[in-house]
Design a protein around this motif. Structure first.
Motif, PDB file in Angstrom:
ATOM      1  N   UNK A  86      48.429  44.845  71.599  1.00 15.09           N
ATOM      2  CA  UNK A  86      47.732  43.665  72.120  1.00 15.09           C
ATOM      3  C   UNK A  86      46.770  43.164  71.043  1.00 15.09           C
ATOM      4  N   UNK A  87      46.740  41.848  70.872  1.00 16.27           N
ATOM      5  CA  UNK A  87      45.875  41.232  69.867  1.00 16.27           C
ATOM      6  C   UNK A  87      45.081  40.096  70.509  1.00 16.27           C
ATOM      7  N   UNK A  88      43.779  40.200  70.425  1.00 15.63           N
ATOM      8  CA  UNK A  88      42.915  39.165  70.979  1.00 15.63           C
ATOM      9  C   UNK A  88      41.569  39.176  70.288  1.00 15.63           C
ATOM     10  N   UNK A  89      40.749  38.210  70.674  1.00 15.40           N
ATOM     11  CA  UNK A  89      39.416  38.104  70.084  1.00 15.40           C
ATOM     12  C   UNK A  89      38.464  37.502  71.112  1.00 15.40           C
ATOM     13  N   UNK A  90      37.402  38.237  71.405  1.00 16.41           N
ATOM     14  CA  UNK A  90      36.355  37.742  72.283  1.00 16.41           C
ATOM     15  C   UNK A  90      35.071  37.715  71.473  1.00 16.41           C
ATOM     16  N   UNK A  91      34.440  36.545  71.429  1.00 17.52           N
ATOM     17  CA  UNK A  91      33.211  36.375  70.665  1.00 17.52           C
ATOM     18  C   UNK A  91      32.059  36.202  71.650  1.00 17.52           C
ATOM     19  N   UNK A  92      31.022  36.969  71.447  1.00 19.23           N
ATOM     20  CA  UNK A  92      29.881  36.970  72.371  1.00 19.23           C
ATOM     21  C   UNK A  92      29.284  35.570  72.457  1.00 19.23           C
ATOM     22  N   UNK A  93      28.997  35.168  73.667  1.00 19.21           N
ATOM     23  CA  UNK A  93      28.369  33.863  73.902  1.00 19.21           C
ATOM     24  C   UNK A  93      27.032  34.034  74.590  1.00 19.21           C
ATOM     25  N   UNK A  94      26.645  33.009  75.329  1.00 22.12           N
ATOM     26  CA  UNK A  94      25.339  32.998  75.979  1.00 22.12           C
ATOM     27  C   UNK A  94      25.357  33.573  77.391  1.00 22.12           C
ATOM     28  N   UNK A  95      26.551  33.874  77.918  1.00 24.53           N
ATOM     29  CA  UNK A  95      26.656  34.380  79.287  1.00 24.53           C
ATOM     30  C   UNK A  95      27.270  35.776  79.272  1.00 24.53           C
ATOM     31  N   UNK A  96      27.234  36.484  80.392  1.00 21.58           N
ATOM     32  CA  UNK A  96      27.813  37.828  80.447  1.00 21.58           C
ATOM     33  C   UNK A  96      29.348  37.834  80.495  1.00 21.58           C
ATOM     34  N   UNK A  97      29.988  36.691  80.421  1.00 21.13           N
ATOM     35  CA  UNK A  97      31.455  36.615  80.447  1.00 21.13           C
ATOM     36  C   UNK A  97      32.078  37.556  79.419  1.00 21.13           C
ATOM     37  N   UNK A  98      31.514  37.619  78.229  1.00 18.10           N
ATOM     38  CA  UNK A  98      31.970  38.509  77.157  1.00 18.10           C
ATOM     39  C   UNK A  98      32.084  39.950  77.664  1.00 18.10           C
ATOM     40  N   UNK A  99      31.042  40.413  78.336  1.00 16.69           N
ATOM     41  CA  UNK A  99      31.015  41.798  78.826  1.00 16.69           C
ATOM     42  C   UNK A  99      32.127  42.059  79.830  1.00 16.69           C
ATOM     43  N   UNK A 100      32.345  41.129  80.742  1.00 15.78           N
ATOM     44  CA  UNK A 100      33.367  41.307  81.771  1.00 15.78           C
ATOM     45  C   UNK A 100      34.770  41.297  81.183  1.00 15.78           C
ATOM     46  N   UNK A 101      35.027  40.364  80.279  1.00 15.64           N
ATOM     47  CA  UNK A 101      36.363  40.284  79.669  1.00 15.64           C
ATOM     48  C   UNK A 101      36.626  41.540  78.840  1.00 15.64           C
TER      49      UNK A 101
END
Length: 161
Positions: A86-101
């Motif tokens: 699996x290949x993906x990229x999550x970049x931290x933003x201003x909301x907790x969405x990053x943590x959940x994903x």
């Protein structure tokens, strides 16, 4: 070891088994495609460098990183691949969405590895900013796609294929 102290593309090629008889599924997130495209390119090039045939590398796209777990599970259920990357990229933003994903994908891939007899290789970049993602997708710190390809080959060979 932290990536800052280790290039993701550095490895000893003599320790990598021949991949000519191996079949790979790669699930790639379309989100942050400027990054995931580099990861995919690295993974495919590295697989081929170690003998994988074009017809034995199957790539499927999913909309975002959260969908990587579903894509991997479908590969395991519906194809005869020996491993899934699996290949993906999550970049931290201003909301907790990053943590959940990030937590959801990590747990999902862990569950697939626990319940499947085929390895699912974790290639999700989780970075604080775009520059960190660039550095890890073919930039100054190498390419996580290379590392995932090597891991897939070695894990398929774990009990011999």
């Amino acid at each position: 070891m932290a990536t800052a102290f280790h290039n993701l593309s550095d490895y000893d090629p003599t320790t990598v088994p021949n991949a000519s008889n191996m079949k790979f599924g790669i699930v790639v997130s379309e989100w942050n495609e400027n990054i995931t495209g580099g990861l995919l390119e690295g993974a495919i090039e590295t697989l081929k460098k170690h003998g994988a045939k074009d017809e034995n590398i199957i790539t499927k796209l999913v909309p975002g990183s959260f969908e990587l777990t579903f894509g991997a599970s479908q590969f395991l259920k519906n194809t005869d691949v020996d491993a899934v990357i699996i290949l993906g990229c999550v970049i931290k933003g201003e909301t907790p969405h990053f943590d959940y994903v990030c937590a959801g994908v990590t747990q999902g891939i862990t569950d697939l590895n626990r319940t499947s007899n085929k390895p699912v290789i974790y290639g999700l970049l989780t970075t604080n900013n775009m520059q960190q993602a660039i550095d890890r997708s073919g930039g100054k710190l190498g390419n996580k796609g290379d590392e995932c390809a090597i891991t897939a080959i070695k894990m398929i060979n774990f009990f011999g294929v």
